[in-house]
Write a protein that holds these residues in place. Structure first.
Motif, mmCIF file in Angstrom:
data_model
loop_
_atom_site.group_PDB
_atom_site.id
_atom_site.type_symbol
_atom_site.label_atom_id
_atom_site.label_comp_id
_atom_site.label_asym_id
_atom_site.label_seq_id
_atom_site.Cartn_x
_atom_site.Cartn_y
_atom_site.Cartn_z
ATOM 1 N N GLN B 442 2.071 10.073 -8.631
ATOM 2 C CA GLN B 442 2.308 8.960 -7.757
ATOM 3 C C GLN B 442 2.674 9.441 -6.477
ATOM 4 O O GLN B 442 2.427 8.829 -5.446
ATOM 5 C CB GLN B 442 3.310 8.279 -8.577
ATOM 6 C CG GLN B 442 3.858 7.036 -7.742
ATOM 7 C CD GLN B 442 5.195 6.602 -8.486
ATOM 8 O OE1 GLN B 442 5.661 7.151 -9.337
ATOM 9 N NE2 GLN B 442 5.400 5.229 -8.020
ATOM 10 N N ALA B 500 2.084 5.121 2.511
ATOM 11 C CA ALA B 500 2.136 5.685 1.161
ATOM 12 C C ALA B 500 1.122 5.448 0.598
ATOM 13 O O ALA B 500 0.527 6.360 -0.234
ATOM 14 C CB ALA B 500 3.276 4.972 0.249
ATOM 15 N N GLY B 501 0.165 4.339 0.682
ATOM 16 C CA GLY B 501 -1.093 4.207 0.160
ATOM 17 C C GLY B 501 -2.120 4.880 0.587
ATOM 18 O O GLY B 501 -2.916 5.781 -0.216
ATOM 19 N N GLN B 502 -2.083 5.274 1.906
ATOM 20 C CA GLN B 502 -3.051 6.357 2.538
ATOM 21 C C GLN B 502 -2.829 7.718 2.000
ATOM 22 O O GLN B 502 -3.626 8.309 1.858
ATOM 23 C CB GLN B 502 -3.004 6.315 4.191
ATOM 24 C CG GLN B 502 -3.321 4.980 4.683
ATOM 25 C CD GLN B 502 -2.905 4.689 5.998
ATOM 26 O OE1 GLN B 502 -1.929 5.323 6.546
ATOM 27 N NE2 GLN B 502 -3.854 3.673 6.874
ATOM 28 N N THR B 525 -2.467 5.510 -8.478
ATOM 29 C CA THR B 525 -2.922 4.345 -7.845
ATOM 30 C C THR B 525 -1.756 3.404 -7.399
ATOM 31 O O THR B 525 -2.083 2.300 -6.763
ATOM 32 C CB THR B 525 -4.166 3.453 -8.479
ATOM 33 O OG1 THR B 525 -3.771 3.048 -9.746
ATOM 34 C CG2 THR B 525 -5.317 4.280 -8.579
ATOM 35 N N SER B 526 -0.662 3.475 -7.902
ATOM 36 C CA SER B 526 0.522 2.450 -7.756
ATOM 37 C C SER B 526 0.696 1.925 -6.375
ATOM 38 O O SER B 526 1.126 0.724 -6.333
ATOM 39 C CB SER B 526 1.578 2.812 -8.459
ATOM 40 O OG SER B 526 2.310 4.162 -7.408
ATOM 41 N N SER B 527 0.455 2.704 -5.194
ATOM 42 C CA SER B 527 1.101 2.164 -3.922
ATOM 43 C C SER B 527 -0.342 1.524 -3.229
ATOM 44 O O SER B 527 -0.336 1.116 -2.190
ATOM 45 C CB SER B 527 1.434 3.205 -2.971
ATOM 46 O OG SER B 527 2.791 3.643 -3.564
ATOM 47 N N LEU B 528 -1.299 1.280 -4.115
ATOM 48 C CA LEU B 528 -2.867 1.010 -3.432
ATOM 49 C C LEU B 528 -2.925 -0.448 -3.602
ATOM 50 O O LEU B 528 -2.441 -1.212 -4.477
ATOM 51 C CB LEU B 528 -3.907 1.500 -4.187
ATOM 52 C CG LEU B 528 -4.133 3.097 -3.840
ATOM 53 C CD1 LEU B 528 -5.220 3.623 -4.432
ATOM 54 C CD2 LEU B 528 -3.936 3.498 -2.502
ATOM 55 N N ASP B 529 -3.475 -1.324 -2.633
ATOM 56 C CA ASP B 529 -3.847 -2.504 -2.876
ATOM 57 C C ASP B 529 -5.052 -2.934 -3.605
ATOM 58 O O ASP B 529 -5.624 -1.724 -3.865
ATOM 59 C CB ASP B 529 -3.924 -3.201 -1.294
ATOM 60 C CG ASP B 529 -5.169 -2.347 -0.753
ATOM 61 O OD1 ASP B 529 -6.190 -2.756 -0.549
ATOM 62 O OD2 ASP B 529 -4.976 -1.224 -0.022
#
Lengths: 609, 605
Positions: B442, B500-502, B525-529
């Motif tokens: 993560q 964070a997602g990037q 993938t927790s921080s992904l839209d």
């Protein structure tokens, strides 16, 4: 690379720190001078004593007297050496400690943007190595430099009284030394700066290799990391050796030239004596003095190098200290008459230092107690927008205000009391669960702790080895991602803010826990204005309204249902079912279906009320 | 209490035997550092001795000039004068050259040793298992690798050479004194007794003081690093005042400890000077009476006293050297302790080669518990065929991550065995294992350097084209291309300007380019839209089915969307697998997964 300043310009900046201890430094200098005079005096005293009164059959009192005087001088010398340290050590370490604490304080105050740019290893080397060196220079190097210079000056004056011709020859050596010392100063300053910077970068690499150990291990890249480190360490080694070479060259010059002059002086002196212009006694005395003077000249290479390194350490220190803190409390802080928590963005924009714009013309009004979800794809600027509220970043244009007062007009302390934030990367500190949760809490009672843990569904904390007193963070128990996130959430809740800013705070929770947290959160958020970044419909469900962020602009604001119905981008971002593209008809069908079910839900809700 | 490794390293007051043990370890480390450079070491010493000799020649030539050249000049012979002049200049040149050479040589010596130690410590910390890193603060490792090494550097630079020349000088002077008068020589030797006791006293106390100083500086660094890495949270929760106060206390403590160690030296060094000076007085007293009784010539007494005085001149430098030696020893005690730590996960001596892994994973009666604690995974048997995509599902703390970490061999199983294509993980070389198995977590850590560098971490020899392909595959290309310098953008410290997602996307690209046989995704993938997640999934399924045999994937996720794409779902509870089957089977089965699936469905509206 910092601009080159002259030695004295840099050293002068030390003055305010040193001023309070100047008298003690001066006493230390005096002690050092007296100690070296004592050491020099003993042979002269002995000569006089022994030649004067010691002869076979002389009085025994003379022996006692002589031994007594020598003993006294000896004790005085040792005492002065001890005294020099006593005078200097405490104040020098105090200055070091003060500078270290003020550097730390300044670093804490500097903006998040600054910390984004600077590796913590580089900062660490400034706080530790540089200041350690500076202290040693103040306590030893600087004093010795003065003592040495004085010794040489006095020695040369004495030499002139013995023979001006020979002294002139000796002094002639000083001219090339001076010229060389300028060159040395320039070159050595560059290398020593390079070496100190490289040492800092090396510390940063070490820091990253430790913090990123999981990634390195997961990809088996320890060898590459080692190679990279090796390369850097090797670079530092080469710089250090280059530094030593410069110093060696300078030492060569300062050792050789006076000696060459003395060699010439020897021939000239003998010629002078034979011409009857100089007595043999003066010639002997001249060379005895020259020997005393030559020794300090030789060590001057090392002392000058030390001074230049100290200068660089100072430069590096002030380089950071001089960076102004861009985010400070205003001189006359304002605060709203009543803190209700109305949050509003007016034409707010945010750009990085290099001008790359991330947010443009953000206009958003959030009512007191309202919960607003912020939705947008990765990189649309959601996190940056959140961080504008507690002024972790400042807007580059427009404004953010709470209850009509610009956040920049708030006292920072007050602003950050009113606003609490939970980040996407959770930071827990080396401390107990209790301390971590109650970090910013106004109420630190047991009940407050329990409530916060309960809302965040962090009941696991009670079953840790020492319950809520269990040490967590780096020096304690390591928690799982979900556990960490819940502690961080509990922290934001316990702070009881007027405005709560949550950056996707439930991402690491499983669906059941998420549901439980949300159920409790809804209660708690009733009186709190909340801005929450959401990636899932389940999180959006917490919100009264949703703002859609697209390429750094707010393109739509409305309820989840409205946006779902009216905004294609919103559907694209938030609708998780059916990844496969569909034709328009079936999409419309589905939409209608959704609207229907929405209405049914609403009716059901109303009926229940 | 044991002193092995880093255990008990915060304690400065060790018992006699413990103290001996750590001291021995530290001396051994110093010895092992000198061994590879011993030739240069002796050469440097030789140069010091030689330069000392040419230095002594100077005054002798002057004496020759005055005593011989002057009279011969009067007699009309100028040759001795020319000779004296030339010799003096020659000696001066030799001295200067030798001094310059040994200054450089000392630096080369000390830098070589320092580099050696730096690499050793770095390599060793990289080798140590996660288990160690999870309990040993990162700040302390940083302290070991920065300020502790600094202490060694001080020792090496403080003049091993001046020590040698000093000793030589003392020896030489002692000989001349004995040659002149053995009584005075004996008096001089007698000073060895108080000097010895003084040194013993100093050693005993400074050892403790320097140990304290290492501990104090380490806690200062720990606090500093923690502040700088957690600066956002500190600001947001107004921790600055408390932090500053704490740092102030730590600094003051460090200062006090430093002052204590310096003060000890402040007694030691003047003490030695005093012993020397008292000795001069005693020699004068004894010699004086012998002069009175006619047993000693006045001139001899003068020479004796001056020589005695000179004998003690190098004492200053030696005290300084001994001081840095004590300091370096204390630092090396800590460093050697770190080096003594044994990695619990070790590569095999004779690895079984596995150049082309297929990705079949088998748990045979696996049992696991952290440290010596309670069992987290009881008896587990599991077969994952090559090419299967397996989702691990269960509540937080159920043991999913533990299973993943076992497969990645971050930990070793306590009982039973875990095999990849039939080979026990413990028998695979690190290179083979890491090529075959890659884990993405993560928290996607970014290193200083460019975005491209960070992706290439997955496969260092990747071309720019391959890097871009990987980025495209996980949907990271667009945002990377939009960065100021595209792939060459510096991500700065911990990816300051990358969200964070990037970061997670870059982490994925990393895994993508590594293209392992077994890919483990721990909430990656927790921080992904949702759109990004979709892109990642598309990329992932390409990757997983792309190669001929397909790849094995172990996915831990809370999102249904991720789980649904799996061939097989394992529901983990208390370290056991309680449900096992395809998503459809489990949903119809009405167990835990079905219930979970139900709440997921609800959450998606």
């Amino acid at each position: 690379m910092a601009k080159q300043t002259s030695f004295f310009t840099s050293i002068r900046r030390l003055y305010p720190h040193v001023r309070p201890i100047l008298p003690r430094l001066f006493m230390g200098l005096l002690s050092a001078l007296l100690a070296s005079i004592m050491a020099l005096a003993v042979p002269q005293v002995l000569r006089i004593l022994i030649n004067g009164s010691l002869h076979p059959g002389g009085p025994s009192s003379a022996v006692w007297a002589a031994a007594g005087v020598v003993l006294l001088l000896g004790i005085a010398e040792a005492g002065l050496v001890a005294l020099r340290r006593q005078f200097v050590i405490n104040p020098a370490t105090t200055v070091e400690a003060k500078m270290r604490v003020s550097l730390y304080g300044h670093l804490q105050d500097l903006t998040v943007a600054f910390h984004d740019r600077w590796g913590s290893g580089q900062l660490l080397s400034r706080a530790m190595t540089d200041l350690n060196f500076l202290r040693r220079w103040m306590a030893f190097g600087a004093i010795m430099l003065v003592v040495t210079t004085l010794t040489v000056v006095i020695g040369v004056v004495v030499m002139f009284t013995m023979s001006w011709q020979l002294a002139l020859i000796f002094l002639a050596a000083a001219v090339p030394i001076m010229i060389n010392s300028f060159r040395f100063r320039r070159r050595f300053s560059l290398v020593t700066r390079l070496s100190q910077d490289q040492a800092g970068d090396l510390a940063t690499t070490v820091e990253e290799s430790v913090h990123g150990i999981r990634v390195l291990k997961a990809f088996g890249r320890s060898r590459e990391a080692l190679e990279n480190f090796n390369e850097q360490a090797e670079g530092l080694r080469r710089t250090e050796i280059a530094k030593a070479k410069h110093q060696a060259t300078f030492t060569l010059v300062v050792t050789l030239l006076p000696e060459l002059a003395l060699g010439v002086g020897l021939v000239a002196g003998v010629l002078l004596v034979s011409a009857g212009e100089l007595s043999v006694g003066s010639l002997v005395a001249f060379f005895a003095t020259a020997a005393v003077v030559a020794a300090p000249v030789e060590v001057s290479g090392a002392l000058v190098a030390m001074a230049l390194t100290a200068k660089t350490a100072l430069d590096r220190h002030f380089e950071v200290m001089d960076i102004p803190n861009a985010i400070t409390s205003p001189e006359q802080p304002k605060s709203p008459a009543e803190l209700r928590g109305a949050l509003s963005f007016k034409g707010a924009a945010f750009a990085f230092d290099d001008g790359a714009g991330l947010l443009h013309d953000i206009n958003l009004d959030i009512e007191p107690g309202e919960t607003m979800a912020l939705v947008g794809i990765t990189g649309s600027g959601k996190s940056a927008l959140l961080q504008l509220v507690p002024r972790l970043y400042d807007v580059s244009d427009g404004s953010v205000s709470i209850d009509g007062v610009d956040v920049r007009d708030f006292n920072i302390e007050e602003l950050r009391t009113a606003v609490a934030i939970a980040f996407e990367d959770t930071t827990l500190f080396s401390s107990s669960v209790r301390d971590n949760v109650l970090l910013g809490a106004p109420d630190t009672s047991e009940a407050a702790l329990d409530e916060a843990l309960d809302v965040a569904q962090a009941h696991f904390a009670y079953s840790l080895p020492d319950g809520v007193e269990t040490l967590i963070g780096e020096e304690g128990l390591s928690l799982s991602g979900g556990q960490r996130q819940r502690i961080a959430l509990a922290r934001a809740i316990a702070a009881k803010p007027k405005v709560l800013v949550l950056d996707d705070p439930l991402s690491a929770l499983d669906v059941n826990t998420e549901e439980l947290v949300e159920a409790r959160l809804r209660d708690v958020l009733r009186d709190t204005t909340t801005l929450i970044v959401a990636h899932r419909p389940s999180t959006v469900a917490l919100a009264d309204r949703v703002a859609l962020l697209e390429h750094g602009r707010i393109t739509a604001v409305g309820t989840h249902t409205d946006l779902l119905a009216s905004n294609a981008h919103y559907r694209y971002v938030i609708a998780s079912l059916d990844a496969a593209p569909k034709d328009l008809d079936s999409e419309l069908d589905e939409l209608e279906h959704e609207l229907e079910s929405e209405q049914r839900l609403n009716q059901a809700g109303e009926a229940r009320r | 209490m044991t002193t092995f490794g880093t255990a008990n390293e915060e304690n400065s007051n060790l018992s006699r035997s413990e103290s001996k043990a750590v001291r021995r370890r530290s001396v051994a480390l110093l010895g092992s550092l000198i061994r590879p450079v011993r030739l240069r070491f002796w050469l440097t010493l030789g140069m010091v001795v030689l330069s000392q000799a040419t230095r002594v020649a100077g005054p002798a030539i002057i004496a020759f000039g005055i005593d011989h050249a002057l009279p011969s000049l009067a007699a009309g012979k100028s040759f001795p004068l020319v000779l004296a002049g030339v010799m003096y200049v020659a000696a001066a040149i030799a001295t200067a050259l030798l001094t310059a050479v040994y200054v450089t040589s000392t630096a080369k010596l000390s830098q070589a040793m320092l580099l050696d130690l730096r690499i050793r410590v770095f390599r060793h910390t990289q080798r140590l298992s996660l288990e160690f890193h999870e309990k040993y603060t990162s700040g302390r490792i940083i302290a070991r690798q920065t300020s502790d090494l600094e202490a060694l550097r001080d020792l090496l630079d403080s003049g091993v050479s001046s020590l040698a020349s000093g000793l030589l000088f003392m020896l030489f002077t002692a000989f001349t004194v004995f040659a002149l008068d053995w009584v005075s020589g004996l008096i001089m030797l007698a000073t060895g007794v108080p000097a010895y006791f003084l040194a013993r006293w100093y050693q005993k106390h400074s050892q403790i003081a320097f140990r304290e100083s290492r501990v104090a500086s380490a806690s200062l660094i720990v606090h500093f690093v923690e502040t700088m890495t957690g600066i956002r949270a500190i600001k947001a929760f107004r921790r600055e005042p408390q932090n500053a106060e704490r740092y102030g206390e730590l600094t003051e403590h460090y200062r006090k400890v430093t002052v204590r160690s310096i003060n000890l030296n402040g007694i030691f060094q003047p003490g030695l000077v005093l012993i020397g000076n008292v000795c001069v007085a005693v020699v004068l007293l004894v010699g004086g009476f012998r002069v009175l009784s006619g047993g000693l010539a006045v001139g001899v007494l003068l020479a004796l006293i001056l020589s005695t005085k000179r004998f003690f001149q190098p004492v200053d430098q030696m005290a300084m050297f001994y001081n840095s030696f004590q300091s370096a020893q204390a630092a090396l005690e800590k460093v050697s302790g770190l080096l003594e730590e044994v990695p619990t996960v070790r590569p095999p001596k004779t690895p079984v080669p596995l150049p082309e892994a297929r990705g079949q994973i088998d748990f045979h009666g696996v049992e696991f518990g952290y440290g010596n604690g309670k069992v987290v995974v009881p008896e587990l048997n599991l077969h994952i065929p090559a090419g299967q995509t397996v989702a691990l599902v269960g509540q937080t703390g159920a043991g999913k991550s533990t299973l993943a970490k076992l497969i990645a061999r971050f930990y070793d199983v306590t009982e039973g065995s875990l095999t990849l294509d039939g080979v026990d993980l413990r028998e695979l070389s690190t290179a083979d294992l890491r090529r075959a198995v890659v884990m993405v977590t993560q928290e996607a850590f970014l290193f200083s350097g460019t975005v491209a560098d960070n992706i290439a971490l997955g496969r260092p020899d990747a071309t720019r084209e391959e890097i871009e392909t990987a980025a495209r595959a996980v949907g990271a290309h667009d945002f990377i291309a939009a960065l100021p310098d595209g792939y060459d953008t510096d991500v700065n410290k911990r990816g300051g300007r990358v969200s964070a997602g990037q970061r997670q996307l870059i982490g994925f690209a990393r895994a993508f380019i590594a293209a392992p046989a077994v890919l483990i995704l721990d909430e990656a993938t927790s921080s992904l839209d949702i759109p990004s997640e979709r892109l990642v999934q598309a990329g992932l399924s390409n990757l997983l089915s792309g190669s001929d045999s397909g790849r094995t994937a172990i996915i831990i996720a809370h999102r249904l969307s991720t789980v649904e794409t799996a061939d097989r779902v394992l529901v983990v509870h208390d370290g056991r697998i309680v449900e096992d089957g395809s998503p459809a089977e489990l949903i119809s089965g009405g167990g835990r997964f079905a219930r979970l699936h139900g709440s997921w469905k609800e959450s998606l509206v």
